[in-house]
Design a protein around this motif. Sequence first.
Motif, PDB file in Angstrom:
ATOM      1  N   GLU A  74       0.863  -1.176   0.000  1.00  0.00           N
ATOM      2  CA  GLU A  74       0.000   0.000   0.000  1.00  0.00           C
ATOM      3  C   GLU A  74       0.907   1.235   0.000  1.00  0.00           C
ATOM      4  O   GLU A  74       1.447   1.631   1.026  1.00  0.00           O
ATOM      5  N   VAL A  75       1.075   1.800  -1.164  1.00  0.00           N
ATOM      6  CA  VAL A  75       2.030   2.896  -1.354  1.00  0.00           C
ATOM      7  C   VAL A  75       1.388   4.222  -0.951  1.00  0.00           C
ATOM      8  O   VAL A  75       0.253   4.522  -1.328  1.00  0.00           O
ATOM      9  N   VAL A  76       2.121   5.027  -0.174  1.00  0.00           N
ATOM     10  CA  VAL A  76       1.675   6.372   0.207  1.00  0.00           C
ATOM     11  C   VAL A  76       2.693   7.381  -0.333  1.00  0.00           C
ATOM     12  O   VAL A  76       3.802   7.015  -0.737  1.00  0.00           O
ATOM     13  N   SER A  77       2.310   8.654  -0.321  1.00  0.00           N
ATOM     14  CA  SER A  77       3.156   9.681  -0.938  1.00  0.00           C
ATOM     15  C   SER A  77       4.538   9.760  -0.304  1.00  0.00           C
ATOM     16  O   SER A  77       5.536  10.024  -0.996  1.00  0.00           O
ATOM     17  N   ASP A  78       4.644   9.523   1.005  1.00  0.00           N
ATOM     18  CA  ASP A  78       5.951   9.589   1.672  1.00  0.00           C
ATOM     19  C   ASP A  78       6.924   8.538   1.154  1.00  0.00           C
ATOM     20  O   ASP A  78       8.152   8.699   1.289  1.00  0.00           O
ATOM     21  N   ASP A  79       6.383   7.464   0.562  1.00  0.00           N
ATOM     22  CA  ASP A  79       7.260   6.400   0.059  1.00  0.00           C
ATOM     23  C   ASP A  79       8.135   6.870  -1.099  1.00  0.00           C
ATOM     24  O   ASP A  79       9.166   6.255  -1.396  1.00  0.00           O
ATOM     25  N   PHE A  80       7.746   7.975  -1.760  1.00  0.00           N
ATOM     26  CA  PHE A  80       8.532   8.464  -2.889  1.00  0.00           C
ATOM     27  C   PHE A  80       9.743   9.282  -2.440  1.00  0.00           C
ATOM     28  O   PHE A  80      10.630   9.561  -3.243  1.00  0.00           O
TER      29      PHE A  80
END
Length: 249
Positions: A74-80
């Motif tokens: 479950e990818v969230v914006s902070d992962d980038f």
Amino acid sequence: MLEHFKGDEIFVKKILDYQFQALNHQRMILTPFYNPHEQEIVRKVIGHELQVLSDGGLIHAENQRMIICPDFYEVVSDDFEICTVEVVYNAQFGRLQHKDLLGALMNLGIKRECIGDIYDGSSLYFACTKQTFPYIRDHLTQVKKSKVKLRESTQNVEIIHQYTTKTFILSSLRLDKVVSTIFKVSRQTACDAIRAGNVKVNHKEVEEVSFLCHNNDMISFKRHGRVKIIDEQRQTRQGNFVVTGYFYK
């Protein structure tokens, strides 16, 4: 597969390695900033076996980091891991532009893939990797004659491109002819620049002077700027093409 990506074989091999790691080791892969051409390659190579998501930090950014991972993540914006940075300066020495900031960043020895889009709107912004930001913040203190301070921005910055337009009559849509006419250089200068890898079409280096341009192609000429060409779908009595150039400000 490599035969379908002439000129991009090394990049494709890297993406295939990312694919292997994500599929066989169930890893989340975070890439550097990729331009639109590279992003397209990633999506074609990866296909539908894995999630492929992207973010550029700035809204409508061209250069984006990508995440390649199995569907259960479950990818969230902070992962980038992207910082949106505002450049604060006194404009008494003149307004800083995209090229000024990019040159200053490159002079720090920063790899281009660590920097996303640079946007010269009401303020000057750029995106970079979180790992790179502390170094840039500590070392980038002046751009041209202006002292600068960098601060991480929490607001959503939307890129809105502005253009100037000009209409051209072209006898041919060959790349050397297009570059020569639109950027007002000699045909020989255009040919030399193309062969030297200083011209890109849709973010990809093209070294063939006879390459045929098409409607909506984006042409970048190092140190001269970039332009999108729009074929007006009409010709002069002599059979020449009528083309409008949208020059990025």
